[in-house]
Structure formats: C-alpha cells, structure tokens
Enzyme design. Structure first.
Site, short mmCIF file in Angstrom:
data_model
loop_
_atom_site.label_atom_id
_atom_site.label_comp_id
_atom_site.label_asym_id
_atom_site.label_seq_id
_atom_site.Cartn_x
_atom_site.Cartn_y
_atom_site.Cartn_z
N LYS A 199 29.30 96.53 -64.13
CA LYS A 199 28.45 96.94 -63.01
C LYS A 199 29.34 97.67 -62.01
O LYS A 199 30.30 97.11 -61.50
CB LYS A 199 27.80 95.72 -62.37
CG LYS A 199 26.96 96.09 -61.16
CD LYS A 199 26.20 94.91 -60.62
CE LYS A 199 25.41 95.29 -59.39
NZ LYS A 199 24.68 94.15 -58.84
N LYS A 252 25.64 99.27 -65.97
CA LYS A 252 24.80 99.63 -64.83
C LYS A 252 25.60 100.43 -63.83
O LYS A 252 26.72 100.02 -63.54
CB LYS A 252 24.31 98.33 -64.19
CG LYS A 252 23.51 98.51 -62.94
CD LYS A 252 23.18 97.16 -62.36
CE LYS A 252 22.49 97.38 -61.03
NZ LYS A 252 22.23 96.16 -60.33
C1 PBG Z 1 22.57 92.76 -56.61
C2 PBG Z 1 21.85 93.71 -57.45
C3 PBG Z 1 21.76 95.07 -57.18
C4 PBG Z 1 20.95 95.63 -58.14
C5 PBG Z 1 20.56 94.61 -59.01
N1 PBG Z 1 21.14 93.42 -58.58
C6 PBG Z 1 22.28 95.87 -56.04
C7 PBG Z 1 23.67 95.73 -55.60
O1 PBG Z 1 24.57 95.33 -56.33
O2 PBG Z 1 23.89 96.03 -54.42
C8 PBG Z 1 20.60 97.08 -58.16
C9 PBG Z 1 19.42 97.49 -58.91
C10 PBG Z 1 18.93 98.83 -58.62
O3 PBG Z 1 19.49 99.64 -57.86
O4 PBG Z 1 17.88 99.14 -59.18
N2 PBG Z 1 23.09 91.63 -57.14
#
Ligand code: PBG
Length: 329
Positions: A199, A252
């Site tokens: 991520k 992601k």
């Molecule tokens: C946070 C989380 C995020 C997303 C999913 N879980 C955002 C972040 O890390 O700030 C993002 C999903 C998206 O942008 O569609 N744990």
C-alpha cells in the site's frame, strides 16, 4: 501486388468470434468487490461530493445495497465507517465497541445476505482523533507494536460481528502474524486475512479521506505506507505477508501501479487483489460526466487491465455499475 506475408496477426482479429477465441483475459462480475461507506441514522443517503454516484448510506439502506449487489452477482463487499468526530479518540476505542455502528452494520448485512462475503477494514484512521492508521505517541511517532494490540481487538470485534475476511490496511510491521494468532486463539480460525501488502503513500486517496473525514491531522503516512518509487520493497512485503499467513494480498492503488501488480502476481503463491482507489474513480467519473471520455468503455478497459496485469480480484467503486453492464452484455 502479390505480397507473401507469413504472419498476419490481423487474421486473429478478423471478427468477433475469432477475437473471443483468442482473448487472453476476461473480466467477470465475480472478480469485483464493492467498497461501501456506512453512517449513523435511518433512511440516509449522502453523496460524496468528490465521488459522484458514491454514497454514505445509513445501515438500513446499506443492507438494501448489499442485496442488490449480491443479486447482480457481486461476491463481496468491503465496509468502511464514517463516524462522528465525537466518537474518535487517540486509541480508536470505538473500533472495538461490539455495539458500534460498524459492528451493528456487519450483523445486519450478514443476516440479510449471508452468502455475500463480508470484508472489513482493519486500521485506526476512521476512529482516530489523529487521523492516522496507527497509534500516535507524544513525540508524534506512529508506534508499531502498540498499534498491533489495538488492531487485534478491532479484528476480534469484527470477526465476532460476522466478518468473513479481515483486511488490515494499516501497513504496520508484523500485523498479519499478530492478527492471525489473535483470531486463532479466539476460535476464528476460518476468518481469512486479505492483507494490504503493498500500500503506497498515495495522493489518490484524497476523495476517500473526504468520505470518512479521516485525513491525518498532522504529518503524512510516509513512515508506514510505501514510497511510490519502490517495487522491490513490494516483493519483500509480499514475502513477509505470505510467511505470516495472509490468505490473499493486495496492491494499492491500481492503475498507476500496474507494474507492481504484475511483479507481485508473478511471485505470489496466494491470490492477488488490486484496489482501484477513490481518486482513480473520481478522475474517470469526472471525465465521463464532462463527456470527455466514453465512461463505460473506459471503466471496463481499466478493470480488464487489472486482470491482464495479474490481479485475481478488484476492489473498485465502479463495481455496481460494471456488474450491471456485464450482466447486460
Ligand atoms: C485507510 C484506508 C485508506 C483507503 C483504504 N483504507 C486511505 C488511507 O490510507 O489514507 C483508501 C481507499 C481509497 O482511496 O479508495 N486505512
């Protein structure tokens, strides 16, 4: 002119049925997972301004959404809570409240559509007054191991409420092993783990943070989410998560990281998911609403590109629309 070309690749594109025979990848509705946002209240449906067509639903309406998705053939949803600020604190206490909004919603969905796979998000940010995925200490550092304890309580509360698969999105070290152990010790050995393995600290999450009002109050997420410059590191995270017992892993965001999806899927011995995130949705939607692109064709091409890159499943806000289009075809 008599021109003898031995190879004419166009022969395999000559008509629809030949093209169907030689097609290497298929997008199916069973590849898709819909992210959903829940809010407190009844009969409420609030559109997220930066994500036209995507809503925060109250529990009653959210259950209806899940029923519709399941009828369309969508196999799974992943749920996120949009909480009032008054419920947020430093240790994300609300995240393991068995009577909390999130847990009540999980129970309602499970009861109404038991066969729909329920995925949960494990991270502190929707419940944290600091807006971080982990515990922020006095020095402003995100404390890894202290966070794990909170994530374990959160996971158990979610499993108790009916989660089929928990999806830790926090990027703390060692969380897969820690959560696996916690689940097993409490009789949840059949609850799966989909790890957000690679991520990235991405600017594509902006609309999601608007949806949950979960943006960090101080600093950024770069000490835990990955540097967009790196791909070798994604392979290390992949190896770690698989060794720690992840059932599925994730890359992601999606489109800007197709090379990472390819690299990870080539070495992974467990299924690979990709998250086509909020900012990606917003860009396609905005261009579509402006009439600048053919939205439906662009979305289906984008979703297919994830399959071609090696993903087995796709989390996407386009899921509900794409499921309808795939059904009509
Ligand atoms: C946070 C989380 C995020 C997303 C999913 N879980 C955002 C972040 O890390 O700030 C993002 C999903 C998206 O942008 O569609 N744990």
């Amino acid at each position: 002119m008599n021109f003898n070309l031995i190879r004419r690749p166009r022969r395999n594109r000559i008509n629809k049925s030949v093209r169907a025979l030689v097609s290497e990848n298929q997008l199916r509705v069973s590849d898709l997972i819909m992210p959903l946002f829940v809010i407190e209240g009844e009969n409420k449906k609030q559109e997220i301004s930066s994500m036209p067509g995507i809503f925060r639903f109250s529990r009653d309406l959210l259950v209806r959404e899940c029923e519709k998705l399941y009828k369309l053939g969508v196999p799974a949803v992943v749920l996120f809570p949009a909480l009032n600020d008054s419920l947020k604190d430093k240790t994300a206490t609300e995240s393991y409240n068995d009577l909390g909004l999130y847990q009540r919603t999980l129970k309602d969905i499970k009861k109404a559509v038991p066969e729909l796979t329920l995925m949960t998000d494990v991270a502190m940010d929707p419940y944290s007054s600091d807006g971080h995925d982990g515990y922020v200490n006095d020095k402003g550092e995100i404390e890894n191991d202290r966070t794990l304890e909170i994530l374990a309580k959160m996971s158990l509360s979610q499993a108790q409420a009916g989660a089929d698969i928990i999806a830790p999105s926090d990027m703390m070290d060692g969380r897969v092993a820690y959560l696996r152990e916690a689940l097993d010790q409490n009789g949840f050995e059949n609850v799966g783990i989909l790890s957000y393995t690679a991520k990235y600290a991405s600017s594509y999450y902006g609309p999601f943070r608007e949806a949950l009002e979960s943006a960090p109050k101080q600093g950024d997420k770069k000490t835990y989410q990955m540097d967009p410059a790196n791909v070798r590191e994604a392979l290390l995270e992949t190896q770690e998560d698989i060794e720690e017992g992840a059932d599925m892993i994730m890359v992601k965001p999606g489109l800007p990281y197709l090379d990472v999806v390819r690299a990870v899927s080539e070495v992974s011995l467990v299924p690979v998911a990709v998250y086509n995130v909020s900012g990606e949705y917003s860009m396609a939607k905005a261009a579509g609403l402006n009439g600048w692109i053919d939205y439906q064709k662009v979305v289906l091409e984008t979703l297919l590109s994830f399959k071609r890159a090696g993903a087995d499943m796709i989390l996407s806000y386009h899921t509900a629309e794409a499921a309808k289009w795939l059904k009509e075809n």
